[in-house]
Scaffold this motif. Structure first.
Motif, PDB file in Angstrom:
ATOM      1  N   ALA A  22     -37.020   5.148 -26.420  1.00  0.00           N
ATOM      2  CA  ALA A  22     -35.981   5.371 -25.417  1.00  0.00           C
ATOM      3  C   ALA A  22     -36.583   6.132 -24.242  1.00  0.00           C
ATOM      4  N   GLY A  23     -36.256   5.693 -23.054  1.00  0.00           N
ATOM      5  CA  GLY A  23     -36.731   6.371 -21.852  1.00  0.00           C
ATOM      6  C   GLY A  23     -35.551   6.834 -21.019  1.00  0.00           C
ATOM      7  N   LEU A  24     -35.844   7.360 -19.843  1.00  0.00           N
ATOM      8  CA  LEU A  24     -34.780   7.821 -18.959  1.00  0.00           C
ATOM      9  C   LEU A  24     -34.038   6.669 -18.292  1.00  0.00           C
ATOM     10  N   LEU A  25     -34.706   5.527 -18.156  1.00  0.00           N
ATOM     11  CA  LEU A  25     -34.087   4.360 -17.527  1.00  0.00           C
ATOM     12  C   LEU A  25     -34.161   3.159 -18.461  1.00  0.00           C
ATOM     13  N   ASP A  26     -33.176   2.286 -18.306  1.00  0.00           N
ATOM     14  CA  ASP A  26     -33.162   1.049 -19.084  1.00  0.00           C
ATOM     15  C   ASP A  26     -33.624  -0.142 -18.265  1.00  0.00           C
ATOM     16  N   GLY A  27     -34.049   0.125 -17.029  1.00  0.00           N
ATOM     17  CA  GLY A  27     -34.518  -0.939 -16.165  1.00  0.00           C
ATOM     18  C   GLY A  27     -34.172  -0.669 -14.715  1.00  0.00           C
ATOM     19  N   ALA A  28     -34.225  -1.731 -13.916  1.00  0.00           N
ATOM     20  CA  ALA A  28     -33.965  -1.614 -12.481  1.00  0.00           C
ATOM     21  C   ALA A  28     -33.142  -2.797 -12.005  1.00  0.00           C
ATOM     22  N   TRP A  29     -32.384  -2.540 -10.949  1.00  0.00           N
ATOM     23  CA  TRP A  29     -31.546  -3.561 -10.323  1.00  0.00           C
ATOM     24  C   TRP A  29     -31.794  -3.515  -8.827  1.00  0.00           C
ATOM     25  N   TRP A  30     -31.983  -4.693  -8.230  1.00  0.00           N
ATOM     26  CA  TRP A  30     -32.257  -4.801  -6.793  1.00  0.00           C
ATOM     27  C   TRP A  30     -31.127  -5.598  -6.146  1.00  0.00           C
ATOM     28  N   PRO A  31     -30.054  -4.917  -5.722  1.00  0.00           N
ATOM     29  CA  PRO A  31     -28.936  -5.642  -5.104  1.00  0.00           C
ATOM     30  C   PRO A  31     -29.328  -6.206  -3.743  1.00  0.00           C
ATOM     31  N   ARG A  32     -28.588  -7.192  -3.290  1.00  0.00           N
ATOM     32  CA  ARG A  32     -28.858  -7.823  -1.996  1.00  0.00           C
ATOM     33  C   ARG A  32     -28.146  -7.120  -0.846  1.00  0.00           C
ATOM     34  N   SER A  33     -27.154  -6.265  -1.174  1.00  0.00           N
ATOM     35  CA  SER A  33     -26.408  -5.544  -0.141  1.00  0.00           C
ATOM     36  C   SER A  33     -25.898  -4.232  -0.715  1.00  0.00           C
ATOM     37  N   ARG A  34     -25.218  -3.465   0.115  1.00  0.00           N
ATOM     38  CA  ARG A  34     -24.595  -2.210  -0.314  1.00  0.00           C
ATOM     39  C   ARG A  34     -23.100  -2.397  -0.583  1.00  0.00           C
ATOM     40  N   ASP A  35     -22.671  -3.616  -0.845  1.00  0.00           N
ATOM     41  CA  ASP A  35     -21.274  -3.931  -1.107  1.00  0.00           C
ATOM     42  C   ASP A  35     -21.072  -4.019  -2.624  1.00  0.00           C
ATOM     43  N   LEU A  36     -20.566  -2.941  -3.225  1.00  0.00           N
ATOM     44  CA  LEU A  36     -20.392  -2.903  -4.680  1.00  0.00           C
ATOM     45  C   LEU A  36     -19.438  -3.980  -5.194  1.00  0.00           C
ATOM     46  N   ALA A  37     -18.377  -4.263  -4.438  1.00  0.00           N
ATOM     47  CA  ALA A  37     -17.414  -5.270  -4.884  1.00  0.00           C
ATOM     48  C   ALA A  37     -18.066  -6.647  -5.011  1.00  0.00           C
ATOM     49  N   THR A  38     -19.058  -6.924  -4.189  1.00  0.00           N
ATOM     50  CA  THR A  38     -19.767  -8.203  -4.240  1.00  0.00           C
ATOM     51  C   THR A  38     -20.925  -8.175  -5.233  1.00  0.00           C
ATOM     52  N   GLU A  39     -21.614  -7.066  -5.303  1.00  0.00           N
ATOM     53  CA  GLU A  39     -22.845  -6.977  -6.100  1.00  0.00           C
ATOM     54  C   GLU A  39     -22.614  -6.723  -7.592  1.00  0.00           C
ATOM     55  N   LEU A  40     -21.542  -6.022  -7.955  1.00  0.00           N
ATOM     56  CA  LEU A  40     -21.331  -5.683  -9.364  1.00  0.00           C
ATOM     57  C   LEU A  40     -21.049  -6.880 -10.278  1.00  0.00           C
ATOM     58  N   PRO A  41     -20.228  -7.852  -9.882  1.00  0.00           N
ATOM     59  CA  PRO A  41     -19.947  -8.951 -10.823  1.00  0.00           C
ATOM     60  C   PRO A  41     -21.191  -9.665 -11.367  1.00  0.00           C
ATOM     61  N   PRO A  42     -22.171 -10.063 -10.525  1.00  0.00           N
ATOM     62  CA  PRO A  42     -23.352 -10.712 -11.127  1.00  0.00           C
ATOM     63  C   PRO A  42     -24.156  -9.769 -12.020  1.00  0.00           C
ATOM     64  N   LEU A  43     -24.184  -8.476 -11.679  1.00  0.00           N
ATOM     65  CA  LEU A  43     -24.910  -7.514 -12.513  1.00  0.00           C
ATOM     66  C   LEU A  43     -24.240  -7.373 -13.874  1.00  0.00           C
ATOM     67  N   VAL A  44     -22.942  -7.165 -13.879  1.00  0.00           N
ATOM     68  CA  VAL A  44     -22.204  -7.013 -15.138  1.00  0.00           C
ATOM     69  C   VAL A  44     -22.343  -8.274 -15.990  1.00  0.00           C
ATOM     70  N   ASP A  45     -22.253  -9.444 -15.378  1.00  0.00           N
ATOM     71  CA  ASP A  45     -22.423 -10.700 -16.121  1.00  0.00           C
ATOM     72  C   ASP A  45     -23.816 -10.788 -16.739  1.00  0.00           C
ATOM     73  N   ALA A  46     -24.831 -10.384 -15.992  1.00  0.00           N
ATOM     74  CA  ALA A  46     -26.211 -10.456 -16.488  1.00  0.00           C
ATOM     75  C   ALA A  46     -26.446  -9.490 -17.650  1.00  0.00           C
ATOM     76  N   LEU A  47     -25.736  -8.371 -17.660  1.00  0.00           N
ATOM     77  CA  LEU A  47     -25.931  -7.373 -18.714  1.00  0.00           C
ATOM     78  C   LEU A  47     -25.079  -7.617 -19.960  1.00  0.00           C
ATOM     79  N   GLU A  48     -24.089  -8.504 -19.872  1.00  0.00           N
ATOM     80  CA  GLU A  48     -23.124  -8.656 -20.961  1.00  0.00           C
ATOM     81  C   GLU A  48     -23.757  -9.075 -22.282  1.00  0.00           C
ATOM     82  N   GLU A  49     -24.710  -9.989 -22.251  1.00  0.00           N
ATOM     83  CA  GLU A  49     -25.315 -10.447 -23.505  1.00  0.00           C
ATOM     84  C   GLU A  49     -26.012  -9.300 -24.236  1.00  0.00           C
ATOM     85  N   ARG A  50     -26.688  -8.450 -23.517  1.00  0.00           N
ATOM     86  CA  ARG A  50     -27.457  -7.371 -24.141  1.00  0.00           C
ATOM     87  C   ARG A  50     -26.625  -6.120 -24.397  1.00  0.00           C
TER      88      ARG A  50
END
Length: 184
Positions: A22-50
């Motif tokens: 276990a480390g301090l971070l579980d990885g990194a995310w590189w969003p395309r913008s600073r718009d959380l409403a737009t950027e969060l859905p693909p991130l959450v979908d990508a993390l759901e399996e794990r």
């Protein structure tokens, strides 16, 4: 009137391999913008399996111009909170299934080579480097790389030497006598 759905882009994400380290971070995310409403859905979908269904996200508002309270994702809503004490370069995602996922958030305008280095560094199993440390290390590395390119550009454009020509001694300068020198 027909509505056209714009396909969402996949999340640019790098996760630590499944490991007992276990480390301090579980990885990194590189969003395309600073718009959380737009950027969060693909991130959450990508993390759901794990990580299972993400229910809450915590960010530092210093990096996000607007922090919505809720964001609709595939099949559910994610609650978003903010904490100014949290590392500005980190996002924390919570799920019922696995618990917590801490991600380094790489600024959207980051050069691809720098983003790749950061994504690799954040995904090292067992790393004790915090998000802010990784970002400051990358900033220093980027400066050194730019300085090295500047030196190389100087070398290429000035005929091959970055050193000035040697200076000739000044005529008439005072000479310092050495011991045993008869010219005193």
């Amino acid at each position: 009137m027909a509505t056209t759905l714009v396909p969402t882009l996949s999340a640019r994400l790098s996760l630590t391999p499944k490991s007992t380290l276990a480390g301090l971070l579980d990885g990194a995310w590189w969003p395309r913008s600073r718009d959380l409403a737009t950027e969060l859905p693909p991130l959450v979908d990508a993390l759901e399996e794990r990580y299972g269904r993400t229910t809450r996200v915590m960010v530092n508002p210093a990096r996000w111009p607007v922090v919505p309270h809720k964001v609709a994702v595939t099949g559910h809503t994610v609650h978003v909170g903010w904490f100014t004490e949290q590392d500005a370069d980190k996002m924390i995602l919570l799920s019922y299934a696995v618990g917590r996922c801490d991600l380094l958030v790489i600024p959207p305008g980051t050069e691809p080579a720098a983003a790749a280095r950061l994504m690799t560094a954040a995904a090292v199993p067992g790393s004790v480097l915090a998000a802010g440390v990784l970002m400051s290390d990358e900033a220093a590395t980027g400066r050194r790389a730019r300085d090295a390119r500047s030196d190389e550009d100087t070398w290429e454009t000035d005929g091959g030497s970055t050193l000035p020509p040697p200076q000739h001694p000044i005529v008439g300068a005072r000479m310092i006598p050495l011991p045993g020198n008869p010219w005193r």
